[in-house]
Design a protein around this motif. Structure first.
Motif, PDB file in Angstrom:
ATOM      1  N   GLY A   1       0.811  -1.213   0.000  1.00 12.96           N
ATOM      2  CA  GLY A   1       0.000   0.000   0.000  1.00 12.96           C
ATOM      3  C   GLY A   1       0.845   1.264   0.000  1.00 12.96           C
ATOM      4  N   TYR A   2       2.093   1.156   0.468  1.00  7.08           N
ATOM      5  CA  TYR A   2       3.026   2.281   0.457  1.00  7.08           C
ATOM      6  C   TYR A   2       3.939   2.261  -0.764  1.00  7.08           C
ATOM      7  CZ  TYR A   2       1.717   2.750   5.372  1.00  7.08           C
ATOM      8  OH  TYR A   2       1.017   2.894   6.549  1.00  7.08           O
TER       9      TYR A   2
ATOM     10  N   ILE B   1      10.516  13.143  -2.474  1.00 11.74           N
ATOM     11  CA  ILE B   1      10.288  13.799  -1.182  1.00 11.74           C
ATOM     12  C   ILE B   1      10.351  12.784  -0.048  1.00 11.74           C
ATOM     13  CG2 ILE B   1       7.768  13.711  -1.290  1.00 11.74           C
ATOM     14  CD1 ILE B   1       9.802  16.600   0.155  1.00 11.74           C
ATOM     15  N   ARG B   2       9.806  11.594  -0.287  1.00 15.72           N
ATOM     16  CA  ARG B   2       9.846  10.545   0.729  1.00 15.72           C
ATOM     17  C   ARG B   2      11.284  10.125   1.017  1.00 15.72           C
ATOM     18  NH1 ARG B   2       6.987   4.780  -0.241  1.00 15.72           N
ATOM     19  NH2 ARG B   2       8.550   4.631  -1.858  1.00 15.72           N
ATOM     20  N   GLY B   3      12.070   9.892  -0.028  1.00 14.61           N
ATOM     21  CA  GLY B   3      13.463   9.495   0.154  1.00 14.61           C
ATOM     22  C   GLY B   3      14.294  10.564   0.824  1.00 14.61           C
ATOM     23  N   PHE B   4      14.052  11.827   0.462  1.00 13.60           N
ATOM     24  CA  PHE B   4      14.793  12.926   1.086  1.00 13.60           C
ATOM     25  C   PHE B   4      14.495  13.002   2.576  1.00 13.60           C
ATOM     26  CE2 PHE B   4      15.315  17.332   2.416  1.00 13.60           C
ATOM     27  CZ  PHE B   4      16.623  17.574   1.987  1.00 13.60           C
ATOM     28  N   ILE B   5      13.235  12.875   2.945  1.00 14.59           N
ATOM     29  CA  ILE B   5      12.876  12.931   4.365  1.00 14.59           C
ATOM     30  C   ILE B   5      13.487  11.755   5.116  1.00 14.59           C
ATOM     31  CG2 ILE B   5      10.952  12.718   5.994  1.00 14.59           C
ATOM     32  CD1 ILE B   5       9.274  14.343   3.998  1.00 14.59           C
TER      33      ILE B   5
ATOM     34  N   ASN C   1       4.948   4.319  14.656  1.00 17.30           N
ATOM     35  CA  ASN C   1       3.505   4.100  14.605  1.00 17.30           C
ATOM     36  C   ASN C   1       2.689   5.304  14.169  1.00 17.30           C
ATOM     37  OD1 ASN C   1       3.169   1.294  15.645  1.00 17.30           O
ATOM     38  ND2 ASN C   1       4.404   2.168  17.289  1.00 17.30           N
ATOM     39  N   LEU C   2       3.198   6.505  14.352  1.00 19.97           N
ATOM     40  CA  LEU C   2       2.407   7.697  14.043  1.00 19.97           C
ATOM     41  C   LEU C   2       2.944   8.511  12.878  1.00 19.97           C
ATOM     42  CD1 LEU C   2       1.725   8.859  17.721  1.00 19.97           C
ATOM     43  CD2 LEU C   2       0.304   7.405  16.260  1.00 19.97           C
ATOM     44  N   ILE C   3       4.257   8.657  12.782  1.00 18.51           N
ATOM     45  CA  ILE C   3       4.839   9.552  11.768  1.00 18.51           C
ATOM     46  C   ILE C   3       5.220   8.805  10.503  1.00 18.51           C
ATOM     47  CG2 ILE C   3       6.699  11.188  11.297  1.00 18.51           C
ATOM     48  CD1 ILE C   3       6.710  11.798  14.322  1.00 18.51           C
ATOM     49  N   LEU C   4       5.904   7.654  10.612  1.00 17.49           N
ATOM     50  CA  LEU C   4       6.386   6.920   9.450  1.00 17.49           C
ATOM     51  C   LEU C   4       5.287   6.541   8.476  1.00 17.49           C
ATOM     52  CD1 LEU C   4       8.866   5.755   8.040  1.00 17.49           C
ATOM     53  CD2 LEU C   4       8.480   3.638   9.313  1.00 17.49           C
ATOM     54  N   PRO C   5       4.115   6.089   8.910  1.00 16.61           N
ATOM     55  CA  PRO C   5       3.072   5.771   7.922  1.00 16.61           C
ATOM     56  C   PRO C   5       2.705   6.980   7.054  1.00 16.61           C
ATOM     57  CG  PRO C   5       2.515   4.778  10.007  1.00 16.61           C
ATOM     58  CD  PRO C   5       3.709   5.646  10.251  1.00 16.61           C
ATOM     59  N   HIS C   6       2.750   8.180   7.609  1.00 17.14           N
ATOM     60  CA  HIS C   6       2.436   9.368   6.813  1.00 17.14           C
ATOM     61  C   HIS C   6       3.555   9.697   5.836  1.00 17.14           C
ATOM     62  CE1 HIS C   6      -1.193  10.166   9.044  1.00 17.14           C
ATOM     63  NE2 HIS C   6      -0.505  10.097  10.177  1.00 17.14           N
ATOM     64  N   ILE C   7       4.806   9.493   6.259  1.00 14.13           N
ATOM     65  CA  ILE C   7       5.932   9.741   5.349  1.00 14.13           C
ATOM     66  C   ILE C   7       5.905   8.750   4.201  1.00 14.13           C
ATOM     67  CG2 ILE C   7       8.462   9.697   5.161  1.00 14.13           C
ATOM     68  CD1 ILE C   7       8.560  10.737   8.048  1.00 14.13           C
ATOM     69  N   LEU C   8       5.592   7.494   4.478  1.00 13.89           N
ATOM     70  CA  LEU C   8       5.586   6.478   3.426  1.00 13.89           C
ATOM     71  C   LEU C   8       4.489   6.691   2.401  1.00 13.89           C
ATOM     72  CD1 LEU C   8       6.431   3.241   5.444  1.00 13.89           C
ATOM     73  CD2 LEU C   8       7.917   4.526   3.905  1.00 13.89           C
TER      74      LEU C   8
END
Length: 109
Positions: free
Chosen positions: A22-23, A45-49, A100-107
């Motif tokens: 899904g990501y 943007i995902r890779g840079f973050i 659990n909270l931040i990484l799913p949004h970055i992905l």
């Protein structure tokens, strides 16, 4: 190829594989998925973050905490140092929040 290397793709739990799909993470040919850590993904943007901002935060946190996570958790706690206990608790809370909270949004970027 090394003597003890395994040429087979990494085995991933089907539920985790479905969530990662899904990501957009579907390549399990190595320990670190190329969909996340590669030169081509660095320029997204995902890779840079994940790589640049994440690397900066790790370095900043190590300097700010006065040592790395393993140094505080292993050596500091075995010496009963109060600052190491506080740092280790903060590392654990930060890791939980990130995973659990931040990484799913970055992905999803």
């Amino acid at each position: 190829m090394g003597l003890l290397s395994n040429p087979n793709p990494i085995e991933v739990n089907p539920k985790l594989a479905a969530e990662l799909a899904g990501y957009g993470i579907t390549n399990y040919d190595s320990l670190i998925p190329a969909d996340v850590m590669s030169w081509t993904s660095l320029f997204t943007i995902r890779g840079f973050i994940l790589m640049v901002v994440g690397g900066f935060l790790v370095g900043f946190g190590t300097r700010y905490a006065g040592g790395c996570t393993s140094g505080h958790a292993i050596m500091g706690l075995s010496n009963l140092q109060w600052p190491s206990l506080v740092a280790t608790i903060c590392f654990m809370i930060g890791g939980f929040i990130m995973a659990n909270l931040i990484l799913p949004h970055i992905l999803t970027l």
